[in-house]
Design an enzyme around this catalytic site. Structure first.
Site, short mmCIF file in Angstrom:
data_model
loop_
_atom_site.label_atom_id
_atom_site.label_comp_id
_atom_site.label_asym_id
_atom_site.label_seq_id
_atom_site.Cartn_x
_atom_site.Cartn_y
_atom_site.Cartn_z
N LYS A 93 -0.03 -83.69 -53.70
CA LYS A 93 -1.19 -83.98 -52.82
C LYS A 93 -1.40 -82.85 -51.82
O LYS A 93 -2.51 -82.36 -51.64
CB LYS A 93 -0.95 -85.29 -52.06
CG LYS A 93 -1.92 -85.53 -50.92
CD LYS A 93 -1.64 -86.82 -50.17
CE LYS A 93 -0.63 -86.70 -49.07
NZ LYS A 93 -1.10 -86.13 -47.79
N ASN A 94 -0.31 -82.44 -51.18
CA ASN A 94 -0.47 -81.47 -50.09
C ASN A 94 -0.67 -80.04 -50.60
O ASN A 94 -0.77 -79.11 -49.81
CB ASN A 94 0.71 -81.57 -49.12
CG ASN A 94 0.63 -82.87 -48.33
OD1 ASN A 94 -0.41 -83.52 -48.32
ND2 ASN A 94 1.72 -83.26 -47.70
N ARG B 149 -6.76 -85.68 -43.53
CA ARG B 149 -6.33 -84.56 -42.70
C ARG B 149 -6.65 -83.20 -43.35
O ARG B 149 -7.04 -82.25 -42.69
CB ARG B 149 -4.81 -84.69 -42.51
CG ARG B 149 -4.17 -83.56 -41.77
CD ARG B 149 -4.51 -83.63 -40.30
NE ARG B 149 -4.11 -82.44 -39.59
CZ ARG B 149 -4.37 -82.22 -38.32
NH1 ARG B 149 -5.02 -83.11 -37.61
NH2 ARG B 149 -4.00 -81.12 -37.74
N ASP C 275 -3.30 -89.66 -41.51
CA ASP C 275 -2.30 -90.65 -41.10
C ASP C 275 -2.14 -90.76 -39.60
O ASP C 275 -2.21 -89.77 -38.88
CB ASP C 275 -0.95 -90.25 -41.70
CG ASP C 275 -0.98 -90.29 -43.20
OD1 ASP C 275 -1.53 -91.24 -43.74
OD2 ASP C 275 -0.43 -89.36 -43.83
N ASP D 149 8.07 -86.05 -44.10
CA ASP D 149 7.46 -87.03 -45.00
C ASP D 149 8.51 -87.91 -45.69
O ASP D 149 8.17 -88.97 -46.23
CB ASP D 149 6.60 -86.33 -46.06
CG ASP D 149 5.40 -85.63 -45.44
OD1 ASP D 149 5.06 -85.94 -44.29
OD2 ASP D 149 4.82 -84.75 -46.11
N1 EPU Z 1 0.89 -78.58 -34.56
C1 EPU Z 1 0.44 -78.17 -33.32
N2 EPU Z 1 -0.71 -77.42 -33.27
C2 EPU Z 1 -1.41 -77.07 -34.38
C3 EPU Z 1 -0.94 -77.49 -35.65
C4 EPU Z 1 0.22 -78.26 -35.71
O1 EPU Z 1 1.05 -78.47 -32.31
O2 EPU Z 1 -2.43 -76.38 -34.25
C5 EPU Z 1 2.15 -79.36 -34.64
C6 EPU Z 1 1.93 -80.79 -35.13
O3 EPU Z 1 1.58 -81.64 -34.08
C7 EPU Z 1 3.29 -81.12 -35.74
C8 EPU Z 1 3.75 -79.78 -36.28
O4 EPU Z 1 2.98 -78.78 -35.62
O5 EPU Z 1 4.17 -81.53 -34.73
C9 EPU Z 1 3.64 -79.60 -37.78
O6 EPU Z 1 2.34 -79.89 -38.20
P1 EPU Z 1 1.69 -79.18 -39.47
O7 EPU Z 1 0.49 -78.44 -39.01
O8 EPU Z 1 2.72 -78.45 -40.25
O9 EPU Z 1 1.23 -80.44 -40.30
P2 EPU Z 1 -0.13 -80.65 -41.10
O10 EPU Z 1 -0.52 -79.39 -41.77
O11 EPU Z 1 -1.11 -81.34 -40.23
C10 EPU Z 1 1.06 -81.28 -43.33
C11 EPU Z 1 1.05 -82.42 -44.29
C12 EPU Z 1 1.81 -83.61 -43.73
C13 EPU Z 1 3.22 -83.18 -43.40
C14 EPU Z 1 3.19 -81.99 -42.43
C15 EPU Z 1 4.56 -81.42 -42.13
C16 EPU Z 1 -1.06 -82.16 -45.40
C17 EPU Z 1 -2.42 -82.67 -45.66
N3 EPU Z 1 -0.32 -82.83 -44.55
O12 EPU Z 1 0.34 -81.72 -42.18
O13 EPU Z 1 1.85 -84.57 -44.76
O14 EPU Z 1 3.91 -84.26 -42.80
O15 EPU Z 1 2.40 -80.91 -43.00
O16 EPU Z 1 5.19 -81.01 -43.27
O17 EPU Z 1 -0.64 -81.17 -45.99
C18 EPU Z 1 1.88 -86.71 -45.76
O18 EPU Z 1 1.71 -86.14 -46.83
O19 EPU Z 1 2.20 -87.93 -45.66
C19 EPU Z 1 1.71 -85.92 -44.53
C20 EPU Z 1 1.50 -86.46 -43.34
#
Ligand code: EPU
Length: 420
Positions: free
Chosen positions: A23-24, A93, A117, A305
């Site tokens: 998915k991601n 997201r 989420d 996750d």
């Molecule tokens: N963060 C910031 N500022 C930003 C971006 C992120 O502070 O500009 C922080 C977030 O608050 C968090 C951390 O950095 O504490 C990591 O966030 P990240 O940006 O890596 O997460 P994401 O890209 O929003 C993806 C996955 C998530 C997964 C996370 C961490 C997708 C669509 N989602 O989210 O997947 O938990 O990376 O690996 O790729 C899931 O699949 O259930 C899911 C939530």
């Protein structure tokens, strides 16, 4: 009418499960298709709710998108609409990942703040700061991220944290910028490497894929491509935990086991016999799992996750486990539902202490996100009686054929449609 899953505890899960694309990864690769005029084909795509939602986001931008089973075909026009503000954007997201490609292609983007989420704060400051360093302005206006640039110029960018989303957006803007961009402290998740592979096939010049320093030499244009999405390591690991928790024997195919080195080591520490097989791995558990500690961190650390599955295992393990959540503060909401099932668990800040019990006790529980929903099903598999897991649309967003795969492995689980 809402659907729920009815899970009867006690079954030992045995058999083989085939895992498809992540998915991601697929959602970001769909966004990457915006970078090249013409038809991009993605194969091994998971049949999950988020894929058609992302297809709608791309259609609003002017693409023609066909979702045919495991194949997604995206035809991107010469002129894209630069505004992604439809209701679909707010539902997932990953829609925020159109920001980088739109700024790269159109030099401007208006993208509604994304949904997804309820797992805690998910700011976009690093996405915005990266785009600013490439020469774009970026503000939040009326619920949208707005970015604009006369020209994107390569830059040295240090991320405060190896964020997946920020790495992806900056990377997808940088591939069409003039000059060289270096992204330091970049995310190293396998899904980022998959994106780099596809972008390289499209003609991008990227060095350091899979490391924390990505060097991007901008090019004038990219060409569409055909790409096979990598297997979903999170779904693969889910089945590994399912084997450990139910004292089962599950062979997982379609996932690179090296994407799960730490996870498989944790399952070994819990007492499982873990072996590598062609295109996957096998987890056999003959005894009650032993308590193991877990700390979530960006890859190659233990993925956030997977944290609910670690808690589900800890809840029935022999001994006391400490689980530390370093990424998303609200992910421990899941524990409140596990406590309904009798789990002996309490949290203090970003730590949880779980004292393992022989069995849980079936209860009605509510999924708050994809992984929490699956964690509750795993809990239900080792509970006395019948557990009803509500709000399972979350699970459908990320797990193809979830109930069918569970049933094939011997779980007593049904999808039930009725009023809560
Ligand atoms: N963060 C910031 N500022 C930003 C971006 C992120 O502070 O500009 C922080 C977030 O608050 C968090 C951390 O950095 O504490 C990591 O966030 P990240 O940006 O890596 O997460 P994401 O890209 O929003 C993806 C996955 C998530 C997964 C996370 C961490 C997708 C669509 N989602 O989210 O997947 O938990 O990376 O690996 O790729 C899931 O699949 O259930 C899911 C939530």
């Amino acid at each position: 009418m809402s659907e729920h899953f009815r899970v009867e505890g006690g079954a030992r899960l045995v058999g083989t499960v085939d895992v498809v694309g992540a998915k991601n990864s697929v959602l970001k690769l769909m966004a990457a298709a915006l970078l090249a005029e013409g038809t991009t084909t993605l194969t091994n795509c998971p049949e999950i709710l988020d894929v058609p939602l992302m297809a709608d986001v791309l259609r609003d931008l002017g693409c023609a998108v066909e979702v045919d089973g495991a194949t997604v075909t995206i035809t991107t026009p010469a002129e894209l609409n630069h505004e992604a503000t439809s209701p679909s954007v707010g539902k997932l997201r990953a829609s925020v990942c159109v920001l980088g490609p739109l700024v790269g292609r159109c030099k401007r983007a208006v993208v509604a703040l994304p949904g997804g989420d309820a797992i805690g704060q998910r700011p976009l400051d690093m996405h915005q700061s990266g785009l600013r360093q490439l020469g774009a302005s970026s503000t939040i206006e009326h619920g949208n991220v707005v970015a604009e640039a006369d020209e994107l110029r390569g830059a040295q960018i240090w991320l405060d944290f190896p964020s997946m989303g920020a790495t992806e957006n900056i990377l997808m803007a940088a591939v069409l910028a003039s000059g060289t961009t270096v992204i330091d402290n970049a995310a190293r998740e396998p899904e980022i490497s998959d994106l780099c592979t596809m972008l390289t096939q499209m003609g991008a010049k990227i060095e350091g894929a899979g490391t924390s320093t990505l060097t991007v030499h901008g090019v004038d244009r990219l060409e569409p491509t055909e790409h096979r999405v990598i297997g979903d390591r999170i779904v693969g690991a889910t089945w590994g935990f399912a084997a450990a928790i139910t004292r089962g024997d599950i062979t997982v195919r379609g996932v690179d086991p090296h994407h799960l080195d730490l996870v498989l080591e944790k399952l070994r520490m819990a007492g499982a016999d873990v072996s590598l097989v062609e295109d996957g791995f096998r987890v056999v558990m003959d005894e009650r799992p032993k308590a193991v500690d877990f700390v979530t961190l960006p890859y190659p650390g233990f993925a956030t996750d997977l944290q609910p599955f670690a808690i589900a295992m800890a809840a029935v393990a022999d001994g006391t486990s400490m689980i530390t959540e370093n990424l998303f503060e609200s992910r421990f909401r899941f524990i409140e539902e596990m406590v309904r099932m009798g789990a002996d668990a309490r949290t203090d800040g970003h730590h949880a202490v779980v004292r393992g019990l022989e069995r849980l006790s079936a209860a009605p529980v509510w999924a708050s996100d994809i992984r929490a929903g699956v964690g509750l099903v795993l809990g239900g598999l080792c509970a006395d009686g019948v557990t009803d897991v509500w709000d399972v649309f979350h699970i459908d967003r990320g797990y193809p054929q979830f109930v069918e795969n569970m049933q094939r492995l011997g779980a007593n689980i049904q999808r039930v449609a009725e009023q809560a």
